[in-house]
Motif scaffolding. Structure first.
Motif, PDB file in Angstrom:
ATOM      1  N   GLY A 261      29.628  35.814  24.364  1.00 43.04           N
ATOM      2  CA  GLY A 261      29.726  36.827  25.399  1.00 43.04           C
ATOM      3  C   GLY A 261      30.364  36.324  26.684  1.00 43.04           C
ATOM      4  N   PHE A 262      30.165  35.045  27.002  1.00 40.96           N
ATOM      5  CA  PHE A 262      30.774  34.498  28.217  1.00 40.96           C
ATOM      6  C   PHE A 262      32.301  34.582  28.131  1.00 40.96           C
ATOM      7  N   GLU A 263      32.854  34.187  26.990  1.00 40.38           N
ATOM      8  CA  GLU A 263      34.307  34.222  26.818  1.00 40.38           C
ATOM      9  C   GLU A 263      34.821  35.662  26.767  1.00 40.38           C
ATOM     10  N   VAL A 264      34.080  36.535  26.095  1.00 47.31           N
ATOM     11  CA  VAL A 264      34.479  37.947  26.067  1.00 47.31           C
ATOM     12  C   VAL A 264      34.522  38.503  27.481  1.00 47.31           C
ATOM     13  N   CYS A 265      33.515  38.171  28.269  1.00 46.23           N
ATOM     14  CA  CYS A 265      33.454  38.623  29.659  1.00 46.23           C
ATOM     15  C   CYS A 265      34.656  38.127  30.444  1.00 46.23           C
ATOM     16  N   ARG A 266      34.985  36.857  30.285  1.00 48.52           N
ATOM     17  CA  ARG A 266      36.132  36.304  31.014  1.00 48.52           C
ATOM     18  C   ARG A 266      37.428  36.998  30.607  1.00 48.52           C
ATOM     19  N   ARG A 267      37.595  37.277  29.322  1.00 50.11           N
ATOM     20  CA  ARG A 267      38.824  37.921  28.856  1.00 50.11           C
ATOM     21  C   ARG A 267      38.930  39.350  29.365  1.00 50.11           C
ATOM     22  N   ILE A 268      37.814  40.069  29.362  1.00 50.54           N
ATOM     23  CA  ILE A 268      37.834  41.437  29.883  1.00 50.54           C
ATOM     24  C   ILE A 268      38.144  41.430  31.373  1.00 50.54           C
ATOM     25  N   ARG A 269      37.488  40.534  32.096  1.00 45.71           N
ATOM     26  CA  ARG A 269      37.691  40.476  33.543  1.00 45.71           C
ATOM     27  C   ARG A 269      39.111  40.053  33.897  1.00 45.71           C
ATOM     28  N   ALA A 270      39.695  39.164  33.093  1.00 42.25           N
ATOM     29  CA  ALA A 270      41.069  38.733  33.361  1.00 42.25           C
ATOM     30  C   ALA A 270      42.053  39.885  33.214  1.00 42.25           C
ATOM     31  N   GLY A 271      41.686  40.880  32.390  1.00 46.21           N
ATOM     32  CA  GLY A 271      42.591  42.000  32.154  1.00 46.21           C
ATOM     33  C   GLY A 271      42.375  43.175  33.073  1.00 46.21           C
ATOM     34  N   GLY A 272      41.361  43.141  33.944  1.00 46.64           N
ATOM     35  CA  GLY A 272      41.143  44.272  34.820  1.00 46.64           C
ATOM     36  C   GLY A 272      39.755  44.287  35.423  1.00 46.64           C
TER      37      GLY A 272
ATOM     38  N   ALA B  12      30.507  39.195  35.065  1.00 45.47           N
ATOM     39  CA  ALA B  12      29.631  40.343  34.828  1.00 45.47           C
ATOM     40  C   ALA B  12      29.178  40.946  36.151  1.00 45.47           C
ATOM     41  N   ASP B  13      28.985  42.268  36.144  1.00 49.57           N
ATOM     42  CA  ASP B  13      28.553  42.973  37.347  1.00 49.57           C
ATOM     43  C   ASP B  13      27.037  43.049  37.463  1.00 49.57           C
ATOM     44  N   ASP B  14      26.339  43.025  36.337  1.00 52.40           N
ATOM     45  CA  ASP B  14      24.892  43.176  36.343  1.00 52.40           C
ATOM     46  C   ASP B  14      24.362  42.631  35.021  1.00 52.40           C
ATOM     47  N   TYR B  15      23.041  42.539  34.884  1.00 53.67           N
ATOM     48  CA  TYR B  15      22.478  42.061  33.623  1.00 53.67           C
ATOM     49  C   TYR B  15      21.132  42.704  33.362  1.00 53.67           C
TER      50      TYR B  15
ATOM     51  N   GLY C 126      49.576  41.092  52.911  1.00 51.70           N
ATOM     52  CA  GLY C 126      50.454  42.102  52.315  1.00 51.70           C
ATOM     53  C   GLY C 126      50.445  42.134  50.805  1.00 51.70           C
ATOM     54  N   LYS C 127      49.769  41.178  50.167  1.00 54.50           N
ATOM     55  CA  LYS C 127      49.722  41.124  48.706  1.00 54.50           C
ATOM     56  C   LYS C 127      48.400  41.706  48.206  1.00 54.50           C
ATOM     57  N   PRO C 128      48.449  42.618  47.219  1.00 53.87           N
ATOM     58  CA  PRO C 128      47.214  43.251  46.731  1.00 53.87           C
ATOM     59  C   PRO C 128      46.284  42.254  46.060  1.00 53.87           C
ATOM     60  N   ILE C 129      44.992  42.471  46.250  1.00 54.29           N
ATOM     61  CA  ILE C 129      43.957  41.664  45.615  1.00 54.29           C
ATOM     62  C   ILE C 129      43.194  42.554  44.655  1.00 54.29           C
ATOM     63  N   SER C 130      43.081  42.120  43.407  1.00 51.77           N
ATOM     64  CA  SER C 130      42.347  42.885  42.399  1.00 51.77           C
ATOM     65  C   SER C 130      40.881  42.482  42.430  1.00 51.77           C
ATOM     66  N   LEU C 131      40.018  43.443  42.774  1.00 54.98           N
ATOM     67  CA  LEU C 131      38.586  43.192  42.843  1.00 54.98           C
ATOM     68  C   LEU C 131      37.862  44.053  41.820  1.00 54.98           C
ATOM     69  N   ALA C 132      36.866  43.471  41.170  1.00 55.63           N
ATOM     70  CA  ALA C 132      36.001  44.247  40.292  1.00 55.63           C
ATOM     71  C   ALA C 132      35.202  45.224  41.157  1.00 55.63           C
TER      72      ALA C 132
ATOM     73  N   THR D  58      31.683  52.461  40.547  1.00 60.77           N
ATOM     74  CA  THR D  58      33.081  52.479  40.135  1.00 60.77           C
ATOM     75  C   THR D  58      33.808  53.708  40.663  1.00 60.77           C
ATOM     76  N   GLY D  59      33.173  54.874  40.548  1.00 60.74           N
ATOM     77  CA  GLY D  59      33.883  56.102  40.895  1.00 60.74           C
ATOM     78  C   GLY D  59      33.285  56.907  42.002  1.00 60.74           C
ATOM     79  N   GLY D  60      32.214  56.412  42.618  1.00 57.37           N
ATOM     80  CA  GLY D  60      31.521  57.235  43.586  1.00 57.37           C
ATOM     81  C   GLY D  60      31.802  56.916  45.031  1.00 57.37           C
TER      82      GLY D  60
END
Length: 231
Positions: free
Chosen positions: A60-71, A95-98, A152-158, A119-121
């Motif tokens: 799960g740690f690696e899955v989390c890293r791969r998901i986070r790297a993509g967005g 991860a955002d929570d557990y 001036g450069k965008p930062i991608s934040l979870a 996320t959307g509120g």
């Protein structure tokens, strides 16, 4: 209808959570392994991922890293133990929570609702009344557009990282306790865990290029909490 991707290798747990979340109105895709979960995500976008840490093959740690790297897809991890090492490692992986096993469906569903609100509120100002970005040195925060730039450069934040930055920067110089941040950002009450805050601060500092030894933007006030600036 929000879509949940559940990645859990224990069939009984997987089936039980899938049934419970479906009854609550979620569309649930359930996969047994990290490889299957990543493959599903590539063809079927989700609104939130519920991810077991102890998976066969890719853990799960690696899955989390791969998901986070993509967005910035929200991730709630499931851990078999309330263990500092596992929890902190999962949070540092993105991860955002557990939720600790055995998982109570009502608790998990409440955490999903909270992370989806984060996320959307976010509130947005009405058209014609949108203020310009706030500037703090090289850092610019656009609250209406939910965008952050550095030089001036965008930062991608979870989502959780963005919520934390918005909360801290709403009152520069004010010290905010970990408990306040847990309630404002994670919507956790007395059961909140300060490790969520500390790990998210660490990730946020890294993305802002803030030196953890002498941070400019997110400063630690020992024994009290964190503050934004002053710059």
């Amino acid at each position: 209808m929000a879509r949940v991707l559940l990645i859990e290798d224990d069939q009984a747990v997987r089936d039980g959570l899938q049934m419970a979340l479906t009854r609550q109105g979620y569309a649930v895709d359930a996969e047994e392994t990290g490889e299957q979960g990543l493959a599903r995500l590539a063809v079927e976008p989700a609104d939130v991922v519920v991810l077991d840490l102890m998976l066969p093959g890719i853990d799960g740690f690696e899955v989390c890293r791969r998901i986070r790297a993509g967005g910035d897809l929200p991730i709630i991890m499931l851990t078999a133990r309330n263990d500092d090492i596992d929890v902190v490692a999962g949070l540092e992986a993105g991860a955002d929570d557990y939720v600790v096993k055995p998982v109570r469906a009502r608790v998990l569903e409440a955490r999903i609702r909270a992370v989806l609100r984060r996320t959307g509120g976010e509130s947005r100002t009405s058209a014609g009344q949108q203020p310009g970005p706030e500037r703090h040195g090289e850092l610019a925060i656009d609250r209406s557009g939910l965008a952050v730039t550095m030089g001036g450069k965008p930062i991608s934040l979870a989502p959780t990282e963005l919520r934390l930055l918005l909360e801290l920067s709403s009152a520069p110089g004010r010290v905010m306790s970990r408990q306040h941040l847990l309630e404002a950002v994670w919507e956790h009450g007395y059961l909140g865990d300060s490790r969520l805050v500390d790990a998210c601060v660490q990730r946020l500092r890294s993305k802002l290029g803030d030196d953890s030894a002498a941070p400019v933007y997110v400063q630690t006030v020992r024994g009290f909490g964190y503050r934004f600036g002053p710059l």
